[in-house]
Design a protein around this motif. Structure first.
Motif, PDB file in Angstrom:
ATOM      1  N   ALA A  15      44.077  22.786  75.235  1.00 46.98           N
ATOM      2  CA  ALA A  15      43.103  21.942  74.800  1.00 46.98           C
ATOM      3  C   ALA A  15      43.621  20.802  73.745  1.00 46.98           C
ATOM      4  O   ALA A  15      43.180  19.611  74.026  1.00 46.98           O
ATOM      5  CB  ALA A  15      41.831  22.717  74.415  1.00 46.98           C
ATOM      6  N   PHE A  16      44.431  21.540  72.914  1.00 44.85           N
ATOM      7  CA  PHE A  16      44.739  20.646  71.885  1.00 44.85           C
ATOM      8  C   PHE A  16      45.889  19.719  71.960  1.00 44.85           C
ATOM      9  O   PHE A  16      45.785  18.761  71.590  1.00 44.85           O
ATOM     10  CB  PHE A  16      45.414  21.521  70.520  1.00 44.85           C
ATOM     11  N   SER A  17      46.479  19.838  73.428  1.00 39.89           N
ATOM     12  CA  SER A  17      47.290  18.991  73.838  1.00 39.89           C
ATOM     13  C   SER A  17      46.760  17.956  74.571  1.00 39.89           C
ATOM     14  O   SER A  17      46.857  16.573  74.427  1.00 39.89           O
ATOM     15  CB  SER A  17      48.368  19.509  74.788  1.00 39.89           C
ATOM     16  N   LEU A  76      41.143  14.622  66.784  1.00 42.40           N
ATOM     17  CA  LEU A  76      41.583  14.112  65.637  1.00 42.40           C
ATOM     18  C   LEU A  76      40.373  13.517  65.241  1.00 42.40           C
ATOM     19  O   LEU A  76      40.116  13.000  64.010  1.00 42.40           O
ATOM     20  CB  LEU A  76      42.731  13.335  65.619  1.00 42.40           C
ATOM     21  N   ALA A  77      39.794  12.733  66.234  1.00 43.78           N
ATOM     22  CA  ALA A  77      38.363  11.966  66.021  1.00 43.78           C
ATOM     23  C   ALA A  77      37.228  12.856  65.433  1.00 43.78           C
ATOM     24  O   ALA A  77      36.587  12.326  64.513  1.00 43.78           O
ATOM     25  CB  ALA A  77      38.070  11.293  67.292  1.00 43.78           C
ATOM     26  N   VAL A  78      37.211  14.144  65.862  1.00 48.54           N
ATOM     27  CA  VAL A  78      36.380  14.829  65.207  1.00 48.54           C
ATOM     28  C   VAL A  78      36.658  15.234  63.519  1.00 48.54           C
ATOM     29  O   VAL A  78      35.789  15.156  62.908  1.00 48.54           O
ATOM     30  CB  VAL A  78      36.069  16.160  66.130  1.00 48.54           C
ATOM     31  N   LEU A  79      37.955  15.507  63.443  1.00 47.72           N
ATOM     32  CA  LEU A  79      38.263  15.754  61.967  1.00 47.72           C
ATOM     33  C   LEU A  79      38.265  14.561  61.207  1.00 47.72           C
ATOM     34  O   LEU A  79      37.633  14.909  60.269  1.00 47.72           O
ATOM     35  CB  LEU A  79      39.887  16.321  62.127  1.00 47.72           C
ATOM     36  N   TRP A  80      38.427  13.489  61.806  1.00 49.50           N
ATOM     37  CA  TRP A  80      38.241  12.018  60.942  1.00 49.50           C
ATOM     38  C   TRP A  80      36.919  11.962  60.693  1.00 49.50           C
ATOM     39  O   TRP A  80      36.489  11.723  59.330  1.00 49.50           O
ATOM     40  CB  TRP A  80      38.859  11.370  61.506  1.00 49.50           C
ATOM     41  N   ALA A 125      26.959  12.670  63.530  1.00 49.63           N
ATOM     42  CA  ALA A 125      26.783  11.815  64.827  1.00 49.63           C
ATOM     43  C   ALA A 125      27.981  12.053  65.920  1.00 49.63           C
ATOM     44  O   ALA A 125      27.975  12.274  67.196  1.00 49.63           O
ATOM     45  CB  ALA A 125      26.502  10.810  64.872  1.00 49.63           C
ATOM     46  N   VAL A 126      29.141  11.864  65.394  1.00 47.50           N
ATOM     47  CA  VAL A 126      30.546  11.796  66.143  1.00 47.50           C
ATOM     48  C   VAL A 126      30.753  13.093  66.688  1.00 47.50           C
ATOM     49  O   VAL A 126      31.142  13.233  68.059  1.00 47.50           O
ATOM     50  CB  VAL A 126      31.603  11.178  65.347  1.00 47.50           C
ATOM     51  N   PRO A 127      30.922  14.188  65.761  1.00 50.66           N
ATOM     52  CA  PRO A 127      31.482  15.533  66.154  1.00 50.66           C
ATOM     53  C   PRO A 127      30.538  15.931  67.617  1.00 50.66           C
ATOM     54  O   PRO A 127      31.077  16.463  68.563  1.00 50.66           O
ATOM     55  CB  PRO A 127      31.279  16.367  65.426  1.00 50.66           C
ATOM     56  N   SER A 162      44.585  10.297  79.984  1.00 53.27           N
ATOM     57  CA  SER A 162      44.642   9.467  78.831  1.00 53.27           C
ATOM     58  C   SER A 162      43.506   9.817  78.104  1.00 53.27           C
ATOM     59  O   SER A 162      42.205  10.568  78.559  1.00 53.27           O
ATOM     60  CB  SER A 162      44.841   8.072  79.337  1.00 53.27           C
ATOM     61  N   PHE A 163      43.393   9.158  76.773  1.00 56.59           N
ATOM     62  CA  PHE A 163      42.299   9.549  75.952  1.00 56.59           C
ATOM     63  C   PHE A 163      40.920   8.693  76.537  1.00 56.59           C
ATOM     64  O   PHE A 163      39.845   9.288  76.804  1.00 56.59           O
ATOM     65  CB  PHE A 163      42.287   8.812  74.641  1.00 56.59           C
ATOM     66  N   TRP A 164      41.202   7.418  77.233  1.00 57.66           N
ATOM     67  CA  TRP A 164      40.107   6.706  77.794  1.00 57.66           C
ATOM     68  C   TRP A 164      39.463   7.212  79.104  1.00 57.66           C
ATOM     69  O   TRP A 164      38.340   7.104  79.374  1.00 57.66           O
ATOM     70  CB  TRP A 164      40.510   5.150  77.947  1.00 57.66           C
ATOM     71  N   ALA A 165      40.169   7.799  79.754  1.00 55.87           N
ATOM     72  CA  ALA A 165      39.970   8.737  81.082  1.00 55.87           C
ATOM     73  C   ALA A 165      39.008   9.815  80.616  1.00 55.87           C
ATOM     74  O   ALA A 165      38.130   9.949  81.458  1.00 55.87           O
ATOM     75  CB  ALA A 165      40.982   9.094  81.817  1.00 55.87           C
ATOM     76  N   LEU A 166      38.968  10.392  79.364  1.00 52.05           N
ATOM     77  CA  LEU A 166      38.091  11.124  79.011  1.00 52.05           C
ATOM     78  C   LEU A 166      36.508  10.548  78.948  1.00 52.05           C
ATOM     79  O   LEU A 166      35.637  11.477  79.212  1.00 52.05           O
ATOM     80  CB  LEU A 166      38.349  12.033  77.572  1.00 52.05           C
ATOM     81  N   LEU A 167      36.355   9.376  78.703  1.00 48.46           N
ATOM     82  CA  LEU A 167      35.122   8.574  78.745  1.00 48.46           C
ATOM     83  C   LEU A 167      34.688   8.101  79.881  1.00 48.46           C
ATOM     84  O   LEU A 167      34.277   6.960  80.076  1.00 48.46           O
ATOM     85  CB  LEU A 167      35.329   7.432  77.623  1.00 48.46           C
TER      86      LEU A 167
END
Length: 378
Positions: A82-84, A91-95, A128-130, A160-165
């Protein structure tokens, strides 16, 4: 001590309980942060909102840390994979979470409208983000994640990251955001009074109805998504060996558990009924019961996702037999047994301490209290 198979099921249930505990306890903190710029129209009102959760938010983070630690220790392959695959999302959640401690601590240090307004929006981001990203992650799990293992069991994420959306994942994100914001709104309605409480009750109505509509919509959509099913004999008492099985994708597979065990329908019903009950109870002035109903809705929604996927934890869309399940991605029998003893000791301690803290600091947070304690509250 329990046999290996039983321990695997127990830890599947315990991880679910920890996720529900996180969503209920840390979730109402995040929900309050999400609502902060909207239910507080003046500096005093926003300080009222902040002081309903500021004494507790860091204690509630224990559920987040414990849930992550439990996944790491019980399902190491799931944690690593998952972290991979979700690296940038995590990282977006942590930020986003970084805004919470500094926002609570520094927001009222300087009596400057620009300074305070900036931190108010920082707390909004941290709230809101997490839940949005967590919901998107669950939406992707239900569709399958593009990863595979080599002959040394090293995972490779091919998306990819964008494919998650993607559309379904974003809908799941809306469900999660509405659910957590509803939890925060019911908590605010219980801990405040006057204009802030009225706005919080309005938020309960909006978020409760939004959650119900999107949750039902996601359930209908899910029936059109190919689920996963194990077709080879299931071995439940061996060490992690995720490649030693045959998996197929087929229409309606995510609904198979409900057909096999009709009692599971209680979970989605609880999700809908809890949200609607929170709306009715909040508008009737029964704010504590509204918070309880919202908490039950959270248990229903998370339980629905878990029951649909069982026994899968992280299915793969590119290498079907690499899909991770609770049977073949877990730690050793000894590790699960030791962790269970630790959980039996410390989870009740967390519950007792949390209950005591909320009992000590119960009651309404009012504008008069904020004005009388300018330098001793957040």
């Amino acid at each position: 001590m329990f046999d290996y198979t039983t321990l695997k099921v127990i830890w599947w249930l315990l991880v679910g309980v920890l996720l529900i505990g996180f969503a209920i306890m840390d979730g109402h903190d995040m929900g309050v942060g999400t609502l902060l710029p909207f239910v507080g129209k003046s500096d005093v009102e926003r300080r009222v909102v902040i002081n309903t959760v500021a004494p507790h938010w860091d204690g509630n983070q224990v559920w987040f840390i414990t849930g992550g630690g439990a996944i790491f220790a019980a399902w190491p392959l799931v944690y690593a994979t998952a972290f991979s695959g979700f690296y940038w999302a995590m990282l977006a959640v942590l930020w986003a979470l970084f805004f919470r401690p500094v926002g609570f601590d520094y927001r009222s240090k300087i009596n400057n409208p620009t300074w305070r307004n900036t931190w108010d929006w920082g707390l909004f981001i941290g709230g809101a983000v997490p839940p949005l990203i967590f919901g998107v992650a669950f939406g992707n799990l239900l569709q399958g994640v593009p990863f595979q293992f080599d002959d040394r069991m090293v995972s490779t994420y091919t998306g990819s990251f964008w494919a998650l959306l993607n559309p379904f994942a974003l809908l799941a994100g809306v469900v999660s955001t509405a659910m957590i914001t509803l939890q925060g709104a019911t908590y605010l309605a219980h801990r405040t009074e006057g204009d802030v409480q009225r706005r919080a009750i309005t938020a309960v109505t909006v978020m409760g109805l939004l959650m119900v509509v999107t949750f039902i919509g996601a359930g209908v959509w899910l029936q059109a998504i190919d689920g996963y099913r194990i077709t080879s004999p299931v071995v439940t008492d061996t060490l992690a060996a995720p490649l030693d099985k045959t998996v197929v994708r087929e229409a309606g597979a995510w609904m198979a558990n409900y057909a096999a065990v009709p009692l599971l329908w209680v979970l989605p019903i609880l999700g809908v009924a809890g949200a609607l009950g929170a709306v009715v109870l909040a508008r009737a002035g029964r704010t504590l019961l509204a918070f309880v109903a919202s908490s039950l809705a959270i248990a229903g929604v998370i339980g629905t996702a878990g029951a649909s996927m069982f026994p899968f934890v992280m299915p793969s869309s590119t290498m079907l037999n690499a899909s991770l399940t609770l049977w073949d991605s877990v730690s050793s029998h000894l590790t699960l047994g030791i962790m269970l003893v630790v959980a039996v000791i410390f989870v009740p301690i967390i519950l007792i301490y949390t209950s005591w803290a909320y009992a000590v600091m119960r009651g309404k947070v009012t504008a008069a209290y904020i004005r009388e304690n300018q330098h001793t509250v957040y």
